[in-house]
Scaffold this motif. Structure first.
Motif, PDB file in Angstrom:
ATOM      1  N   HIS A 183      29.795  30.015  36.701  1.00  0.00           N
ATOM      2  CA  HIS A 183      30.230  31.307  37.226  1.00  0.00           C
ATOM      3  C   HIS A 183      29.037  32.086  37.783  1.00  0.00           C
ATOM      4  N   PHE A 184      27.949  32.128  37.038  1.00  0.00           N
ATOM      5  CA  PHE A 184      26.751  32.835  37.487  1.00  0.00           C
ATOM      6  C   PHE A 184      26.271  32.278  38.826  1.00  0.00           C
ATOM      7  N   GLU A 209      35.040  38.216  32.130  1.00  0.00           N
ATOM      8  CA  GLU A 209      36.345  37.725  32.578  1.00  0.00           C
ATOM      9  C   GLU A 209      36.162  36.585  33.579  1.00  0.00           C
ATOM     10  N   GLY A 210      35.113  36.673  34.393  1.00  0.00           N
ATOM     11  CA  GLY A 210      34.812  35.603  35.338  1.00  0.00           C
ATOM     12  C   GLY A 210      34.505  34.285  34.649  1.00  0.00           C
ATOM     13  N   ILE A 211      33.820  34.348  33.523  1.00  0.00           N
ATOM     14  CA  ILE A 211      33.514  33.134  32.755  1.00  0.00           C
ATOM     15  C   ILE A 211      34.796  32.535  32.183  1.00  0.00           C
ATOM     16  N   ILE A 212      35.620  33.377  31.598  1.00  0.00           N
ATOM     17  CA  ILE A 212      36.850  32.907  30.942  1.00  0.00           C
ATOM     18  C   ILE A 212      37.789  32.213  31.930  1.00  0.00           C
ATOM     19  N   PRO A 251      38.262  33.878  39.823  1.00  0.00           N
ATOM     20  CA  PRO A 251      38.736  34.002  38.445  1.00  0.00           C
ATOM     21  C   PRO A 251      39.803  35.088  38.288  1.00  0.00           C
ATOM     22  N   ASN A 252      39.835  36.042  39.215  1.00  0.00           N
ATOM     23  CA  ASN A 252      40.838  37.112  39.140  1.00  0.00           C
ATOM     24  C   ASN A 252      42.254  36.549  39.202  1.00  0.00           C
ATOM     25  N   ILE A 253      42.434  35.465  39.924  1.00  0.00           N
ATOM     26  CA  ILE A 253      43.752  34.832  40.021  1.00  0.00           C
ATOM     27  C   ILE A 253      44.174  34.295  38.653  1.00  0.00           C
TER      28      ILE A 253
END
Length: 182
Positions: A6-7, A45-48, A56-58
């Motif tokens: 993600h990073f 949240e982006g990692i999860i 990741p929002n989707i």
């Protein structure tokens, strides 16, 4: 956990936007682009919900019905049209407000970079317009802002990114600075 992935994804995206903003003559905006993605609210949240091929929002929306990261992000970043919605005193409704052109240009750079990241080796200069078309009729964007973005995406599709960057740098930015709309 996909911390590293993600990073690296958000950092690659941000660096592409910086490069695109530089080519448009708005390096300072590029340098400040998407810094909120490194905040705990957006980053965790982006990692999860990390996936290589989509935001990741989707994933958050599919699981919870909303994305806390997106709500945080759009309210802090002026290159998102969702930021530019305000209460209209006459209609007593929340309505889209026309974006300043400097943020429309940054939005163009953002969409171009996102398409390159998510489409990877399948990217071509029609992808950003395809994404824009897919959302037509569903987004809450001021009509003039929408027309400005569509014009840049059409030029990208027809003439290529170097032509768009040159147009923004030599035509849009100087004209808007002269008339005080930059």
């Amino acid at each position: 956990m996909y911390i590293k992935e993600h990073f690296l994804t958000i950092t690659r995206h941000r660096h592409l936007v910086i490069r695109h903003c530089y080519k448009c003559g708005i390096l300072k905006q590029g340098l400040f682009h998407d810094l909120s993605k490194y905040s705990p609210t957006e980053f965790f949240e982006g990692i999860i919900y990390y996936r290589k091929d989509r935001s990741p929002n989707i994933g958050a929306r599919l699981r919870k019905g909303y994305s806390r990261a997106w709500l945080h992000h759009q309210g802090r970043n002026k290159h998102h049209f969702e930021y530019w919605n305000d209460y209209n005193m006459k209609t007593r409704k929340k309505e889209p407000v026309r974006m300043p052109i400097r943020y429309v240009v940054e939005m163009f750079c953002d969409r171009l970079a996102a398409s390159k990241i998510y489409f990877d080796d399948k990217y071509d200069e029609t992808k950003p317009m395809g994404y824009f078309e897919k959302g037509r009729g569903k987004r809450f964007m001021h009509p003039k802002t929408s027309a400005q973005l569509e014009s840049l995406l059409t030029m990208l599709q027809d003439k290529g990114e170097d032509a768009v960057f040159e147009y923004i740098r030599n035509e849009v930015k100087p004209k808007c600075k002269r008339n005080g709309t930059w």
